[in-house]
Design an enzyme around this catalytic site. Structure first.
Site, PDB file in Angstrom:
ATOM      1  N   CYS A 181      -0.875  -7.180  -9.340  1.00  0.00           N
ATOM      2  CA  CYS A 181      -0.085  -6.445 -10.318  1.00  0.00           C
ATOM      3  C   CYS A 181      -0.918  -5.448 -11.087  1.00  0.00           C
ATOM      4  CB  CYS A 181       0.461  -7.450 -11.313  1.00  0.00           C
ATOM      5  SG  CYS A 181       0.499  -9.095 -10.694  1.00  0.00           S
ATOM      6  N   ARG A 236       0.948  -0.269  -7.903  1.00  0.00           N
ATOM      7  CA  ARG A 236       0.226  -1.528  -7.633  1.00  0.00           C
ATOM      8  C   ARG A 236       1.213  -2.680  -7.415  1.00  0.00           C
ATOM      9  NH1 ARG A 236      -5.062  -1.662  -9.656  1.00  0.00           N
ATOM     10  NH2 ARG A 236      -4.889  -3.900  -9.941  1.00  0.00           N
ATOM     11  N   TRP A 296       3.733  -7.517  -8.441  1.00  0.00           N
ATOM     12  CA  TRP A 296       4.035  -7.453  -7.010  1.00  0.00           C
ATOM     13  C   TRP A 296       3.786  -8.861  -6.475  1.00  0.00           C
ATOM     14  CZ3 TRP A 296       0.231  -7.489  -2.803  1.00  0.00           C
ATOM     15  CH2 TRP A 296       0.803  -7.315  -1.547  1.00  0.00           C
ATOM     16  N   ASN A 305      -3.556 -10.186 -13.872  1.00  0.00           N
ATOM     17  CA  ASN A 305      -3.608  -9.712 -12.496  1.00  0.00           C
ATOM     18  C   ASN A 305      -4.651 -10.577 -11.793  1.00  0.00           C
ATOM     19  OD1 ASN A 305      -3.575  -8.376 -10.102  1.00  0.00           O
ATOM     20  ND2 ASN A 305      -4.846  -6.675 -10.789  1.00  0.00           N
ATOM     21  N   GLY A 306      -4.245 -11.240 -10.697  1.00  0.00           N
ATOM     22  CA  GLY A 306      -5.199 -12.049  -9.944  1.00  0.00           C
ATOM     23  C   GLY A 306      -4.596 -13.382  -9.567  1.00  0.00           C
ATOM     24  N   GLU A 351      -3.994   4.550  13.651  1.00  0.00           N
ATOM     25  CA  GLU A 351      -3.752   5.034  12.279  1.00  0.00           C
ATOM     26  C   GLU A 351      -2.373   5.690  12.205  1.00  0.00           C
ATOM     27  OE1 GLU A 351      -4.669   4.448   9.507  1.00  0.00           O
ATOM     28  OE2 GLU A 351      -3.900   6.092   8.299  1.00  0.00           O
ATOM     29  N   LYS A 385       0.633   4.438   9.678  1.00  0.00           N
ATOM     30  CA  LYS A 385       1.283   5.367   8.739  1.00  0.00           C
ATOM     31  C   LYS A 385       2.793   5.346   8.948  1.00  0.00           C
ATOM     32  CE  LYS A 385      -1.107   6.282   6.012  1.00  0.00           C
ATOM     33  NZ  LYS A 385      -2.273   5.530   6.289  1.00  0.00           N
ATOM     34  N   GLU A 394       4.445   1.925   7.878  1.00  0.00           N
ATOM     35  CA  GLU A 394       4.459   1.539   6.451  1.00  0.00           C
ATOM     36  C   GLU A 394       5.393   2.410   5.626  1.00  0.00           C
ATOM     37  OE1 GLU A 394       0.831   1.783   4.166  1.00  0.00           O
ATOM     38  OE2 GLU A 394       0.017   3.309   5.468  1.00  0.00           O
ATOM     39  N   HIS A 401      -0.583  -2.039  32.812  1.00  0.00           N
ATOM     40  CA  HIS A 401      -0.890  -3.470  33.005  1.00  0.00           C
ATOM     41  C   HIS A 401       0.120  -4.372  32.307  1.00  0.00           C
ATOM     42  CE1 HIS A 401      -4.591  -2.358  35.010  1.00  0.00           C
ATOM     43  NE2 HIS A 401      -4.808  -1.490  34.032  1.00  0.00           N
ATOM     44  N   LYS A 439      -0.552  -0.653  -3.523  1.00  0.00           N
ATOM     45  CA  LYS A 439      -1.623   0.293  -3.245  1.00  0.00           C
ATOM     46  C   LYS A 439      -2.960  -0.415  -3.050  1.00  0.00           C
ATOM     47  CE  LYS A 439      -3.688   4.161  -2.663  1.00  0.00           C
ATOM     48  NZ  LYS A 439      -3.536   4.816  -1.336  1.00  0.00           N
TER      49      LYS A 439
HETATM   50  C1  AGP Z   1      -3.085   2.437   4.025  1.00  0.00           C
HETATM   51  O1  AGP Z   1      -2.075   3.424   4.276  1.00  0.00           O
HETATM   52  C2  AGP Z   1      -2.510   1.140   3.596  1.00  0.00           C
HETATM   53  N1  AGP Z   1      -1.804   1.287   2.385  1.00  0.00           N
HETATM   54  C3  AGP Z   1      -3.497  -0.010   3.613  1.00  0.00           C
HETATM   55  O2  AGP Z   1      -3.692  -0.331   4.973  1.00  0.00           O
HETATM   56  C4  AGP Z   1      -4.901   0.224   2.978  1.00  0.00           C
HETATM   57  O3  AGP Z   1      -5.622   1.137   3.758  1.00  0.00           O
HETATM   58  C5  AGP Z   1      -5.651  -1.117   2.974  1.00  0.00           C
HETATM   59  O4  AGP Z   1      -4.929  -2.012   2.159  1.00  0.00           O
HETATM   60  C6  AGP Z   1      -7.088  -0.998   2.455  1.00  0.00           C
HETATM   61  O5  AGP Z   1      -7.086  -0.572   1.130  1.00  0.00           O
HETATM   62  P1  AGP Z   1      -8.475  -0.080   0.474  1.00  0.00           P
HETATM   63  O6  AGP Z   1      -8.903   1.123   1.236  1.00  0.00           O
HETATM   64  O7  AGP Z   1      -8.151   0.209  -0.953  1.00  0.00           O
HETATM   65  O8  AGP Z   1      -9.452  -1.214   0.620  1.00  0.00           O
END
Ligand code: AGP
Length: 621
Positions: A13, A38, A87, A111-112, A494, A498, A501, A517, A616
């Site tokens: 959070c 977050r 979150w 947070n944690g 990648e 993208k 997500e 295969h 994030k």
């Molecule tokens: C990236 O688009 C994602 N939101 C996620 O995979 C992110 O890259 C991953 O959680 C790592 O985060 P960081 O780079 O802050 O460690």
């Protein structure tokens, strides 16, 4: 007390707090809104009003609690308060589970994760405490109250609680008998103390308070802060005063706002040319890579017998680009490890190993744990991190910051582009030091990277309409494949992440040569394929793979180098990369894939910057 055995509600959070002369709820709500990336499934505010602590909570986004505060009016006039946006990883969002937690005597936001919340809760129940939520945070709040009841001293109560708690936490606390004062404690989770004029702040990160101040302290692990409107005291667990440098965030509020773009994501993609330039410039001297500022010795790079990249998600994909580049240019073996796997695989590491932990936020729990494990095993650890002063940045043996600026959109774009640019610069340096390339070759590679690349990214972004057009023809599918060979296969991963997500379209990245295969059985007219073919020596092979899937009815979009032979005849849609030395093709290709995912998600009307279920910075395991 809840009848069911408590389910550990792990949350990730954002917290914020204010004490000064302004409306506390207004400042706290503003801060929570900037932290919504977050986590945003419930939120709440607690504030001192008429000698007591008032609390307002709501499920859903911060705007919901803002509305309820206005309706109730119970926090009007408060000038000291704390807030939280949640979150949850387990457990439905609900009023009882949302923060602030505690009683009229002690209220906290957290947070944690409190790992040992269950035995602590049992102990507290045996002392007569009752619980209404299933959260570990409520246990922390009542643990603090329990110690305060016994010692009647705020600092001592918090220090005793820190001694009892096992886990990670950034906690802001208010005691009803200590008005206009916020206490804060932390371990492993980020917590800053913003310093203003006749007002001070606490928050998970500086973005939450940038509207009011850009100077701040980073509280250290096992430290306690006492914040009033005109003083900030920080101490360790022995109550010795601790000093921290007063940092200045270079991010303006504007930089953290959308700047006229429809979404943070497209704004941040557009910032890539400048972010790459800003990050590389100070690391180039006499046209050669130079990491003296980072005290990264030439010996360290020259003598590295192997490199291990450890990261999560997109950051891990940056490690894959590094693997291809370093193995190709330096002829040094490179491993790329998913941090959540690495930490449980008992990795084989020695002091000759260079472990590079890549992280935009610098707070990702799995990457932090992997870093600590690598250090325990004696490896030298280098962080590539975007957030200044973050935990990974501070705990790695060394850190090279990516100066990409605040990345607000949950989907990482400019941070990734800057990460791979910086990794290319490190690769050039290592190859030169190992004698694999001459000085003039190193200078030319460096020039291309620093001078040409930002322009090439700009030219790629300028193809926005063409990419958007291509996106329209592929947004109606529920599943699709990305295929590629070599570095294009790594970029396919990648591109697939993208797309998944932010558009919620399921996609899979596949090594093009592997399709036959088994997986090719999935190819039908309803399974389009996005083929990445930017490597000249693999182009013909890719064309045969395209023909393989077309023969089974697949629609194909091809992303290739400008001038690629007969490309237009091989695929229904073709997006060309601007001309570029193919060693660096990953950079413009990444931008194309980011934009493709963006426009597909936009066509589908998705919540692009805050996709469902995502946060994030994932500071939980
Ligand atoms: C990236 O688009 C994602 N939101 C996620 O995979 C992110 O890259 C991953 O959680 C790592 O985060 P960081 O780079 O802050 O460690």
């Amino acid at each position: 007390m809840s009848a069911r055995p408590p389910q550990r509600i792990k949350t990730m959070c954002g917290i914020t707090g204010y004490v000064g002369t302004k409306s506390a709820s207004e400042v706290v709500i503003h801060g929570l809104k900037t932290l919504e990336y977050r986590g945003y499934d419930s939120a709440g505010v607690a504030a001192f009003v008429n000698g007591r602590i008032g609390v307002v909570k709501a499920v859903g986004k911060v705007a919901n609690v803002e509305k309820r505060i206005a309706e109730l009016g119970t926090l009007n006039g408060a000038t000291c308060g704390i807030g939280h946006t949640r979150w949850a990883t387990h457990g439905a969002p609900s009023d009882k589970n949302s923060h602030p937690h505690g009683t009229d005597k002690v209220r906290i936001v957290h947070n944690g994760i409190i790992e040992n919340y269950a035995p602590l809760r049992e102990m507290l129940v045996s002392k007569g405490f009752t619980f209404e939520s299933e959260t570990d945070t409520e246990v922390a709040a009542k643990l603090i109250e329990y110690h305060y009841d016994n010692c009647k001293n705020h600092e001592d109560a918090l220090i005793s609680a820190m001694r009892d708690i096992i886990g990670s936490y950034a906690i802001a606390v208010m005691f009803s008998d200590c008005p206009e004062t916020i206490f804060a404690i932390r371990k492993d989770n980020p917590l800053i103390i913003g310093v203003g004029k006749n007002e001070n702040f606490v928050a998970s990160d500086i973005t939450a308070v940038l509207e009011y101040t850009n100077t701040y302290y980073q509280l250290g692990d096992f430290e306690l802060a006492i914040v009033t409107r005109d003083s900030v005291k920080m101490m360790d667990m022995k109550k010795n005063a601790v000093e921290h440098p007063l940092l200045t965030a270079t991010w303006s509020v504007e930089a953290a706002s959308r700047g006229g773009y429809d979404h943070f994501m497209i704004k941040e993609i557009n910032e890539e040319p400048e972010a790459v330039r800003k990050t590389l410039h100070p690391r180039i001297r006499n046209l050669l890579p130079n990491f003296e500022e980072e005290n990264l010795s030439d010996e360290r790079l020259k003598n590295a017998k192997s490199v291990t990249f450890v990261a999560c998600g997109t950051a891990m994909h940056a490690g894959l680009v590094g693997k291809t580049a370093i193995e190709q240019l330096c002829r040094v073996p490179v491993k790329v490890e998913i941090a959540s796997e690495f930490r449980y695989n008992n990795p084989i590491l020695t002091e000759d190993d260079l472990v590079v932990v890549i992280s935009q936020s610098g707070e990702t729990a799995d990457s932090l744990a992997a870093l600590r494990l690598a250090k325990e095993k004696g490896a030298y650890t280098l962080g590539i991190v975007n957030v200044i002063g973050s935990t990974i940045a501070r705990e790695a043996d060394n850190v090279i910051y990516t100066w990409a600026g605040p990345e607000i959109s949950v989907a990482s774009t400019k941070a990734y582009t800057v990460q791979i640019s910086l990794i290319y610069l490190l690769t050039i340096k290592m190859a030169y030091l190992k004698g694999k390339i001459s000085e003039s070759e190193a200078k030319e590679y460096t020039r291309i990277l620093y001078e040409d690349m930002p322009e090439i990214i700009k030219a790629t972004i300028a193809r926005e309409d063409e990419i958007h057009e291509a996106a329209k023809s592929f947004c109606a599918y529920s599943n699709l494949f990305f295929i590629g060979r070599g570095i294009d296969y790594h970029l396919a991963m990648e591109g697939s992440l993208k797309l998944k997500e932010i558009s919620y379209i399921h996609s899979e990245a596949y090594a093009a040569g592997e399709l036959k295969h088994g997986t090719i059985s999935l190819i039908t007219p309803e399974m389009p394929v996005i083929a990445l073919a930017t490597q000249e020596d693999l182009y013909e092979k890719m064309i045969s793979n395209i023909r393989e899937v077309k023969a089974r009815g697949a629609r194909v979009m091809l992303i290739a180098r400008e001038g690629a032979k007969d490309a237009a005849n091989e695929a229904e849609k073709v997006i060309f990369l601007p001309r570029c030395d193919q060693f660096f093709n990953a950079i413009p290709l990444a931008t194309v894939l980011q934009m493709l995912a963006y426009f597909i998600a936009k066509e589908l009307g998705r919540e692009i910057d805050q996709p469902r279920n995502l946060a994030k910075s994932v500071t939980v395991e």
